[in-house]
Design a protein around this motif. Structure first.
Motif, PDB file in Angstrom:
ATOM      1  N   ALA A 210       0.800  -1.221   0.000  1.00  0.00           N
ATOM      2  CA  ALA A 210       0.000   0.000   0.000  1.00  0.00           C
ATOM      3  C   ALA A 210       0.836   1.277   0.000  1.00  0.00           C
ATOM      4  O   ALA A 210       0.346   2.339  -0.372  1.00  0.00           O
ATOM      5  CB  ALA A 210      -0.941  -0.019   1.197  1.00  0.00           C
ATOM      6  N   THR A 212       3.806   3.162  -1.805  1.00  0.00           N
ATOM      7  CA  THR A 212       4.467   2.973  -3.104  1.00  0.00           C
ATOM      8  C   THR A 212       5.980   3.198  -2.989  1.00  0.00           C
ATOM      9  O   THR A 212       6.447   3.888  -2.079  1.00  0.00           O
ATOM     10  CB  THR A 212       3.900   3.964  -4.145  1.00  0.00           C
ATOM     11  OG1 THR A 212       4.208   5.296  -3.707  1.00  0.00           O
ATOM     12  CG2 THR A 212       2.410   3.804  -4.329  1.00  0.00           C
ATOM     13  N   GLU A 292      -6.822   4.033  -5.258  1.00  0.00           N
ATOM     14  CA  GLU A 292      -7.015   3.734  -3.823  1.00  0.00           C
ATOM     15  C   GLU A 292      -8.316   2.976  -3.618  1.00  0.00           C
ATOM     16  O   GLU A 292      -8.386   2.023  -2.832  1.00  0.00           O
ATOM     17  CB  GLU A 292      -7.033   5.025  -2.999  1.00  0.00           C
ATOM     18  CG  GLU A 292      -5.634   5.498  -2.700  1.00  0.00           C
ATOM     19  CD  GLU A 292      -5.611   6.702  -1.785  1.00  0.00           C
ATOM     20  OE1 GLU A 292      -6.566   6.913  -1.016  1.00  0.00           O
ATOM     21  OE2 GLU A 292      -4.617   7.443  -1.869  1.00  0.00           O
ATOM     22  N   LEU A 323      -0.218   2.916  -6.915  1.00  0.00           N
ATOM     23  CA  LEU A 323      -0.749   1.712  -6.276  1.00  0.00           C
ATOM     24  C   LEU A 323      -1.088   0.600  -7.270  1.00  0.00           C
ATOM     25  O   LEU A 323      -1.216  -0.563  -6.887  1.00  0.00           O
ATOM     26  CB  LEU A 323      -2.042   2.074  -5.551  1.00  0.00           C
ATOM     27  CG  LEU A 323      -2.013   2.328  -4.065  1.00  0.00           C
ATOM     28  CD1 LEU A 323      -3.427   2.591  -3.563  1.00  0.00           C
ATOM     29  CD2 LEU A 323      -1.431   1.112  -3.345  1.00  0.00           C
TER      30      LEU A 323
END
Ligand code: TXA
Ligand code: MG
Length: 348
Positions: A210, A212, A292, A323
């Protein structure tokens, strides 16, 4: 194994054990079970964890037995503060401190050399142990009440889809654990980023997650990826992982699969439904193309589609930015069962 116990008999006993699995919000009840070396599923912002007392070798062995995971695969130790990590390690690199200060509580896991307070079983005998401070108020309250850290792999059976809500945990572990601490749906939805440190304490990513690589680089000035196959004998990096029971294929854009009926095909879509396939057989990760939101929904979507018991599932790759890389990493591993059918597994 500990003196006087036969490992085989212990594992059989654990596998046979049946509980009335209760779902509730009582931290006190959860603490009670954990103090007796029982396992409790706990909420975190990433995925639900299967928690046990990290100081108890007996409890740690139960985690491996219930999850049906090889004991050589290391576990993450969950604590409530940076100072709690400091008490369990022999070396605390400045970079680790800076990263933890920036991203904790949150989806960052750091690999640090453990001291003798933690049993070797935690890390499958490795000198480094993984630590993380989860960002979930009920689990932080739990960690403050237990007085001991908690090992917690994702609360699913080995190689299956990670759980992001209590009903997912129940599907895998009903009757196998006494309690699921209900913290609602996970807000991040994919696992933490696992970061180790090289000889000069530079960060090395062992598992994408989660947080990066760009975010790590912003704090640490540099970032590398662990590419050594041998040192990645860890569950999140196994070739087959996070997998539904239904065969799953990973594609750039959905097209009907040869040999399968469209009405019996499920689609994990990135941002829109496809015509010609029943809507209830499709799950859109984010209608507004938000990565997200897609991360939050990816395991939920896989659970939903797998439960439909169709003939085949198709997942679309997310855009390979930010992500998107971590989501695509999970989807690639989830798809390996169908795509590599017949090939021997790497055995991790
Ligand atoms: O978000 C998460 O990290 C979740 C929640 C519950 O905290 N936990 C989780 O645990 O995903 P698990 O056991 O399913 O995955 C542990 C991962 C492995 O894939 C591996 O990459 C890494 O942590 N890991 C743990 N200890 C390690 C070690 N000593 N060396 C290398 N990698 C390690
Ligand atoms: Mg896992």
């Amino acid at each position: 194994m500990y003196a006087g116990f036969d490992e085989g008999i212990f594992l059989i006993l654990i596998a046979m054990m049946e509980f009335e699995t209760e779902i509730g919000t009582s931290v006190e009840q959860a603490v009670g079970f954990l103090q007796q070396d029982e396992l409790v599923a706990i909420p975190t912002e990433t995925v639900y964890g299967l928690a046990a007392n990290a100081f108890s070798e007996k409890a740690i062995h139960k985690v491996f037995a219930v999850k049906q995971r090889p004991a050589s695969n290391p576990l993450i130790v969950h604590v409530e503060s940076i100072s709690a990590i400091r008490q369990l390690v022999t070396h605390f690199p400045e970079t680790a401190k800076a990263l933890l200060e920036r991203f904790s509580p949150g989806p960052l896991t750091v690999l640090l050399k453990k001291n003798l307070r933690l049993p070797d079983a935690v890390s499958g005998g490795r000198p480094e142990v993984a630590f993380r401070i989860p960002a979930h108020s009920i689990t932080l309250a739990l960690l403050r009440s237990t007085g001991f850290p908690l090992v917690a792999p994702s609360a699913n059976l080995y190689t299956t889809i990670s759980p992001t809500e209590p009903s997912h945990v129940l599907k895998n572990l009903q009757g196998k654990i006494p309690y699921i601490l209900d913290g609602g749906k996970c807000t991040v939805g994919i696992e933490s980023t696992v970061v180790g440190f090289d000889e000069v304490d530079g960060p090395v990513i062992y598992r994408q997650g989660a947080i990066t690589p760009e975010q790590i680089k912003e704090v640490a000035g540099s970032v590398k990826f662990n590419t050594s196959e041998k040192s990645v004998l860890s569950p999140g990096q196994a070739r087959l992982h996070y997998s539904p029971a239904t065969p799953l294929y990973l594609v750039d854009r959905f097209e009907p699969l040869p040999g399968y009926q469209t009405e019996r095909t499920g689609i994990l879509c990135f941002d829109h439904f496809y015509p010609g396939v029943p809507r209830e057989h499709q799950f859109v990760l984010s209608a507004k193309s938000d990565l997200e939101e897609a991360a939050r929904n990816v395991y939920r979507g896989l659970h939903y589609l797998d439960d439909l018991k169709l003939d085949v599932l198709v997942a679309e790759r997310c855009p390979p930015v930010g992500l998107g890389h971590a989501i695509n990493d999970r989807l690639t591993r989830a798809a390996n069962r169908a795509e590599k059918e017949g090939e021997p597994d790497s055995g991790v």
